[in-house]
Scaffold this motif. Structure first.
Motif, PDB file in Angstrom:
ATOM      1  N   ALA A  91      -3.829  -5.805  13.344  1.00 49.46           N
ATOM      2  CA  ALA A  91      -3.100  -4.534  13.447  1.00 49.46           C
ATOM      3  C   ALA A  91      -3.623  -3.673  14.594  1.00 49.46           C
ATOM      4  N   ALA A  92      -4.536  -4.219  15.410  1.00 48.30           N
ATOM      5  CA  ALA A  92      -5.074  -3.428  16.529  1.00 48.30           C
ATOM      6  C   ALA A  92      -4.023  -3.306  17.618  1.00 48.30           C
ATOM      7  N   GLY A  93      -3.841  -2.124  18.140  1.00 48.06           N
ATOM      8  CA  GLY A  93      -2.870  -1.977  19.218  1.00 48.06           C
ATOM      9  C   GLY A  93      -2.924  -0.600  19.850  1.00 48.06           C
ATOM     10  N   ILE A  94      -2.524  -0.558  21.123  1.00 45.79           N
ATOM     11  CA  ILE A  94      -2.483   0.714  21.848  1.00 45.79           C
ATOM     12  C   ILE A  94      -1.160   0.806  22.610  1.00 45.79           C
ATOM     13  N   LYS A 102       6.568   3.111  37.493  1.00 48.03           N
ATOM     14  CA  LYS A 102       5.322   3.881  37.542  1.00 48.03           C
ATOM     15  C   LYS A 102       4.168   3.156  36.857  1.00 48.03           C
ATOM     16  N   MET A 103       4.460   2.053  36.178  1.00 45.10           N
ATOM     17  CA  MET A 103       3.418   1.391  35.373  1.00 45.10           C
ATOM     18  C   MET A 103       2.379   0.732  36.285  1.00 45.10           C
ATOM     19  N   SER A 104       1.111   1.062  36.058  1.00 44.56           N
ATOM     20  CA  SER A 104       0.041   0.523  36.907  1.00 44.56           C
ATOM     21  C   SER A 104      -0.411  -0.833  36.361  1.00 44.56           C
ATOM     22  N   ASP A 105      -1.094  -1.544  37.224  1.00 45.31           N
ATOM     23  CA  ASP A 105      -1.697  -2.807  36.815  1.00 45.31           C
ATOM     24  C   ASP A 105      -2.649  -2.570  35.635  1.00 45.31           C
ATOM     25  N   ALA A 106      -3.403  -1.465  35.692  1.00 41.18           N
ATOM     26  CA  ALA A 106      -4.364  -1.157  34.614  1.00 41.18           C
ATOM     27  C   ALA A 106      -3.632  -0.930  33.291  1.00 41.18           C
ATOM     28  N   GLN A 107      -2.493  -0.233  33.336  1.00 42.11           N
ATOM     29  CA  GLN A 107      -1.729   0.018  32.099  1.00 42.11           C
ATOM     30  C   GLN A 107      -1.206  -1.303  31.518  1.00 42.11           C
ATOM     31  N   TRP A 108      -0.778  -2.200  32.397  1.00 43.00           N
ATOM     32  CA  TRP A 108      -0.310  -3.511  31.929  1.00 43.00           C
ATOM     33  C   TRP A 108      -1.472  -4.274  31.277  1.00 43.00           C
ATOM     34  N   ARG A 109      -2.596  -4.337  31.979  1.00 37.20           N
ATOM     35  CA  ARG A 109      -3.727  -5.153  31.500  1.00 37.20           C
ATOM     36  C   ARG A 109      -4.350  -4.592  30.225  1.00 37.20           C
ATOM     37  N   GLU A 110      -4.469  -3.270  30.153  1.00 41.33           N
ATOM     38  CA  GLU A 110      -5.060  -2.678  28.944  1.00 41.33           C
ATOM     39  C   GLU A 110      -4.252  -3.054  27.704  1.00 41.33           C
ATOM     40  N   ASN A 155       5.111  -3.147  29.053  1.00 35.99           N
ATOM     41  CA  ASN A 155       3.829  -3.778  28.692  1.00 35.99           C
ATOM     42  C   ASN A 155       3.750  -4.030  27.181  1.00 35.99           C
ATOM     43  N   TYR A 156       4.036  -2.992  26.410  1.00 33.42           N
ATOM     44  CA  TYR A 156       3.907  -3.064  24.950  1.00 33.42           C
ATOM     45  C   TYR A 156       4.924  -4.059  24.365  1.00 33.42           C
ATOM     46  N   ALA A 157       6.175  -3.988  24.841  1.00 26.74           N
ATOM     47  CA  ALA A 157       7.210  -4.887  24.307  1.00 26.74           C
ATOM     48  C   ALA A 157       6.880  -6.339  24.647  1.00 26.74           C
ATOM     49  N   ALA A 158       6.352  -6.579  25.842  1.00 23.53           N
ATOM     50  CA  ALA A 158       5.989  -7.955  26.233  1.00 23.53           C
ATOM     51  C   ALA A 158       4.853  -8.473  25.353  1.00 23.53           C
ATOM     52  N   ALA A 159       3.848  -7.636  25.118  1.00 23.97           N
ATOM     53  CA  ALA A 159       2.714  -8.065  24.284  1.00 23.97           C
ATOM     54  C   ALA A 159       3.172  -8.336  22.852  1.00 23.97           C
ATOM     55  N   LYS A 160       4.024  -7.449  22.322  1.00 19.54           N
ATOM     56  CA  LYS A 160       4.461  -7.598  20.921  1.00 19.54           C
ATOM     57  C   LYS A 160       5.394  -8.792  20.742  1.00 19.54           C
ATOM     58  N   ALA A 161       6.220  -9.083  21.764  1.00 17.74           N
ATOM     59  CA  ALA A 161       7.065 -10.285  21.696  1.00 17.74           C
ATOM     60  C   ALA A 161       6.176 -11.527  21.784  1.00 17.74           C
TER      61      ALA A 161
END
Ligand code: CAA
Length: 250
Positions: A91-94, A102-110, A155-161
């Motif tokens: 259940a960990a997630g951010i 506008k999405m940075s590489d850091a936002q994607w990777r985090e 980023n979030y939708a890709a990780a959750k899929a």
């Protein structure tokens, strides 16, 4: 026909909930404890101060689950204290929301690290032993936005899929060993994560929910507890939406 096993048939089993210090994770820990399990949480080291003020009513380890070694250490230490792990809830997630331009590489990777790599690391820590012992329950907490995408959440939708792809693969590998792996996909839940959204954006999205309200964390915990129980033995590789009707699929 025999009476079905009570949901609390999982008496004495050990469960670990990653993100168990968050709003949904805490509700899950409490529900699993109420069902008779020993349950511990893994939280993020950044939560140390907050947790010192409001100590949870279950054991907690702090570890950055994006880091493979830190994750393995946290699981090993909890296993030493509580015994072999029969149930894992990821259940960990951010969120690091931004329009794609506008999405940075850091936002994607985090987000990939905390929401998807973390699931790989946690499953690595428990899956082989679950298979050897002939029993296991893994529940991955995804999101409605992993199913349908969301403006501002590439980023979030890709990780959750991606999480559900991992669920379905692991479900096939675990099935013959009594290990089930499922995904629960919540919609918008009343938590600090949604409270951090711009009020007008959140209001618009909740207005699109057929039930016209957000979920409470306990409503997610009830679905998770069912999938962790003996009663759900024949359900694996499934995605259970808990979204008030926000997204429906055949
Ligand atoms: N579809 C199409 N266009 C949209 C849109 C949408 N859904 N949302 C906004 N737009 C348009 C706006 O109308 C605006 O257009 P104009 O410039 O022509 O006026 C333009 O896009 C800019 O919109 P924003 O003001 O929203 O852009 P921003 O850069 O200021 O904000 C954002 C971006 C912070 C990502 C914001 O859009 C947002 O918060 N989106 C929602 C993200 C979200 O749902 N997060 C969920 C967090 S909780 C969670 O993740 C848990 C879970 O699992 C559900």
């Amino acid at each position: 026909m025999n009476e079905p096993a009570p949901l609390a048939a999982s008496q004495g089993r050990t469960a670990i909930v990653t993100g168990g210090t968050g709003a949904i994770g805490t509700a899950i820990c409490r529900r699993l404890v109420a069902n008779g399990m020993r349950c511990a949480a893994i939280g993020h080291p950044g939560e140390r101060e907050r947790l010192a003020q409001e100590a949870p009513d279950f054991p907690v380890r702090l570890a950055d689950l994006a880091d493979a070694t830190a994750t393995a250490d946290a699981f090993a230490s909890l296993q030493d204290e509580l015994g072999p792990i029969a149930v894992l809830v990821n259940a960990a997630g951010i969120t690091r929301d931004a329009r794609f331009v506008k999405m940075s590489d850091a936002q994607w990777r985090e987000v990939m690290g905390s929401n998807l790599d973390s699931v790989f690391h946690s499953c690595k820590a428990v899956f082989a032993t679950m298979c050897e012992r002939g029993f296991g329950r893994i529940v991955n907490i995804s999101s409605v936005n992993g199913q349908r995408g969301q403006f501002g959440q590439a980023n979030y939708a890709a990780a959750k899929a991606g999480m559900h792809g991992l669920t379905m693969s692991l479900a096939q590998e675990g099935a013959r060993h009594g290990v089930t792996v499922n995904t629960v996909a919540p919609g918008y839940v009343q938590t600090p994560m949604t409270a951090a959204m711009r009020a007008d954006v959140l209001e618009r999205i909740v207005g699109e929910v057929p039930m016209r309200r957000m979920a409470q964390p306990e409503e997610i915990a009830d679905a998770v507890a069912f999938l962790c129980s003996d009663r759900a033995a024949y359900i694996t590789g499934a995605l259970l939406p808990v979204n008030g009707g926000l997204h429906m699929s055949a």
